[in-house]
Enzyme design. Structure first.
Site, short mmCIF file in Angstrom:
data_model
loop_
_atom_site.label_atom_id
_atom_site.label_comp_id
_atom_site.label_asym_id
_atom_site.label_seq_id
_atom_site.Cartn_x
_atom_site.Cartn_y
_atom_site.Cartn_z
N LYS A 79 0.87 -1.19 0.00
CA LYS A 79 0.00 0.00 0.00
C LYS A 79 0.90 1.23 0.00
O LYS A 79 1.96 1.23 0.64
CB LYS A 79 -0.88 0.00 1.25
CG LYS A 79 -2.06 0.95 1.18
CD LYS A 79 -3.03 0.57 0.09
CE LYS A 79 -4.40 0.31 0.52
NZ LYS A 79 -5.34 -0.15 -0.46
N GLY A 181 -23.54 3.68 2.13
CA GLY A 181 -22.52 4.29 1.28
C GLY A 181 -22.87 4.11 -0.19
O GLY A 181 -22.94 2.99 -0.68
N GLY A 183 -21.26 5.46 -2.92
CA GLY A 183 -20.17 6.00 -3.73
C GLY A 183 -19.90 5.12 -4.94
O GLY A 183 -20.81 4.52 -5.52
N ALA A 262 -16.68 -2.30 2.17
CA ALA A 262 -15.77 -1.42 2.92
C ALA A 262 -14.59 -2.23 3.46
O ALA A 262 -14.76 -3.38 3.88
CB ALA A 262 -16.52 -0.76 4.07
P1 NAD Z 1 -16.49 6.40 -2.20
O1 NAD Z 1 -15.67 7.42 -1.50
O2 NAD Z 1 -16.74 6.53 -3.66
O3 NAD Z 1 -17.91 6.26 -1.48
C1 NAD Z 1 -18.08 6.19 -0.11
C2 NAD Z 1 -19.49 6.69 0.21
O4 NAD Z 1 -19.73 6.47 1.59
C3 NAD Z 1 -19.70 8.17 -0.07
O5 NAD Z 1 -20.91 8.36 -0.76
C4 NAD Z 1 -19.76 8.78 1.35
O6 NAD Z 1 -20.60 9.93 1.41
C5 NAD Z 1 -20.36 7.64 2.12
N1 NAD Z 1 -20.12 7.67 3.57
C6 NAD Z 1 -19.02 8.08 4.22
N2 NAD Z 1 -19.20 7.94 5.55
C7 NAD Z 1 -20.43 7.41 5.74
C8 NAD Z 1 -21.18 7.02 6.87
N3 NAD Z 1 -20.70 7.14 8.11
N4 NAD Z 1 -22.43 6.52 6.69
C9 NAD Z 1 -22.95 6.39 5.44
N5 NAD Z 1 -22.27 6.76 4.32
C10 NAD Z 1 -21.03 7.26 4.47
O7 NAD Z 1 -15.77 5.00 -1.87
P2 NAD Z 1 -15.84 3.63 -2.69
O8 NAD Z 1 -14.75 3.60 -3.71
O9 NAD Z 1 -17.25 3.37 -3.07
O10 NAD Z 1 -15.40 2.59 -1.56
C11 NAD Z 1 -16.26 2.28 -0.47
C12 NAD Z 1 -15.56 1.34 0.48
O11 NAD Z 1 -15.19 0.14 -0.23
C13 NAD Z 1 -14.25 1.88 1.06
O12 NAD Z 1 -14.09 1.36 2.36
C14 NAD Z 1 -13.19 1.30 0.14
O13 NAD Z 1 -11.94 1.19 0.80
C15 NAD Z 1 -13.78 -0.06 -0.13
N6 NAD Z 1 -13.30 -0.66 -1.39
C16 NAD Z 1 -13.47 0.00 -2.58
C17 NAD Z 1 -13.01 -0.58 -3.75
C18 NAD Z 1 -13.22 0.11 -5.08
O14 NAD Z 1 -13.10 -0.57 -6.11
N7 NAD Z 1 -13.55 1.39 -5.10
C19 NAD Z 1 -12.39 -1.85 -3.73
C20 NAD Z 1 -12.26 -2.51 -2.49
C21 NAD Z 1 -12.71 -1.90 -1.33
#
Ligand code: NAD
Length: 357
Positions: A79, A181, A183, A262
């Site tokens: 990382k 979430g 996102g 997450a």
């Molecule tokens: P992102 O930043 O695009 O979306 C996260 C969302 O969660 C946002 O809409 C934010 O407003 C919301 N959020 C934040 N705190 C919150 C809370 N307390 N309650 C409710 N909603 C909340 O992130 P992402 O890329 O969608 O990733 C989400 C999770 O998945 C992260 O933990 C990330 O590490 C993990 N992850 C992502 C990927 C990927 O391909 N993007 C791969 C493996 C793991």
């Protein structure tokens, strides 16, 4: 973080560089190259202090080793953290990423990186100007683009496998699911679950994101983010932040299954046993969310076609089912079985061969 903390870390190499131009600190934690080059995302973040930044890199790198081994990829785990004073934009960001890319390149292929929190495929394009050791550049630049469609597709398999284990069927029709979430991953997952007929609820601290989903689908209900944990549902899918499952929160859950994307959902490893004691089936996060790395590396470095990528994504369900069955047989928490399986996998060579970019 002192030398004692570092001495306790079981990884291979920590590269530290101060970027004088931006006053950013760069930490590349190479946890394991045992199975192949160490692969892990690059995050750009502001941290309360540099100790936090270094700890983040060290902690997340070991999780990547486990995730990549469990997904049977011929790669190790790493990382990178770029700890910045302010999130940079424009030429300042390009300069930082270019210098960082040169640092990645100087590691001679020992470390391959992709996007993570705070970085995008555009950032990978910039890094890709100075090193081949990057994936998830944009499609126009010959990359796979963002990994999140792969993560979301893998999550659908993970959710089906979890439901099948708990309820005897992976059919989503009528199953009540709360996605936390909306996102990159959660937003896509909601669409997949909706198409499959799930009875959906959504929550996000960003009200605009919730409003957007509810406006497009009048059969999806919004849940106040303050009450998400106490919401009754068949399956709770944390797709936002880490440490959602803790000594304090597990007693409040009213779901039968937790399966989300997450990272680091358990505040501490003992929370896996707390979930088991509460009769909640927990799909270990790094087993469920491996779709992004399978998709990104699969397209770019294994040169898989869409069918091969999909077959690998479907393998997430098999891995989880094995975890659930072993955990039940041995009467232990699922996270411990996942850790055990990842450790075993680390000792086996992978049949896959990583190609050059
Ligand atoms: P992102 O930043 O695009 O979306 C996260 C969302 O969660 C946002 O809409 C934010 O407003 C919301 N959020 C934040 N705190 C919150 C809370 N307390 N309650 C409710 N909603 C909340 O992130 P992402 O890329 O969608 O990733 C989400 C999770 O998945 C992260 O933990 C990330 O590490 C993990 N992850 C992502 C990927 C990927 O391909 N993007 C791969 C493996 C793991």
């Amino acid at each position: 973080m002192g030398f004692d903390d570092l001495a306790r870390w079981d990884g291979e190499e920590l590269v530290i560089r101060h970027d004088r131009t931006t006053d950013a600190w760069i930490y590349i934690a190479i946890h394991s190259t045992h199975r192949g080059p160490a692969v892990g995302g690059t995050r750009i973040r502001r941290y309360p202090d540099l100790d936090d930044a270094a700890q983040d890199a060290l902690r997340l790198s070991s999780g990547m080793t486990a995730k990549n081994a469990l997904a049977d990829m011929p790669i190790g785990g790493a990382k990178a953290v770029l700890a910045v004073r302010e999130i940079p934009g424009g030429p300042e960001r390009t300069g930082l990423l270019t210098r960082y890319g040169s640092l990645v390149d100087s590691l001679d292929g020992q470390f391959i990186t992709g996007p993570d929190m705070g970085t995008t495929e555009d950032d990978m394009n910039v890094i890709g100007e100075v090193t081949d050791n990057v994936f998830c550049r944009s499609i126009g630049r010959g990359g796979a683009g963002t990994a999140s469609p792969g993560t979301a597709a893998g999550m659908l398999h993970a959710i089906r496998a979890s439901l099948a284990h708990r309820f005897g069927s992976g059919d989503l029709r009528g199953r009540s699911i709360l996605v936390q979430g909306l996102g990159e991953v959660g937003g896509r997952l909601v669409e997949l679950l909706h198409d499959a007929g799930a009875d959906l609820m959504v929550t996000d601290v960003d009200a605009a994101r919730v409003a957007d989903v509810v406006r497009r689908h009048d059969d999806i209900r919004a849940v106040d983010s303050a009450h998400a944990l106490e919401t009754a549902c068949d399956l709770f899918s944390p797709c936002a932040i880490g440490s959602v499952l803790s000594k304090e929160t597990i007693g409040r859950l009213r779901c039968q299954v937790v399966c989300g994307a997450a990272n680091n959902q358990l505040a501490e490893p003992e929370d896996g046993e707390r979930l088991r004691a509460a009769d909640i089936l927990y799909a270990p996060d790094y087993a469920a969310n491996a779709g992004g790395i399978i998709y990104g590396l699969g397209l770019e470095r294994f040169h898989w076609d869409a069918d091969q990528v999909n077959a690998r994504l479907a393998g997430i369900a098999d891995t989880l089912t094995r975890i659930f069955v072993e955990a039940e047989r041995d009467g232990v928490a699922t996270n411990l079985v996942a850790d055990r399986m990842a450790a075993e996998s680390l000792l086996r060579p992978s049949e896959l061969v990583l190609a050059a970019r």
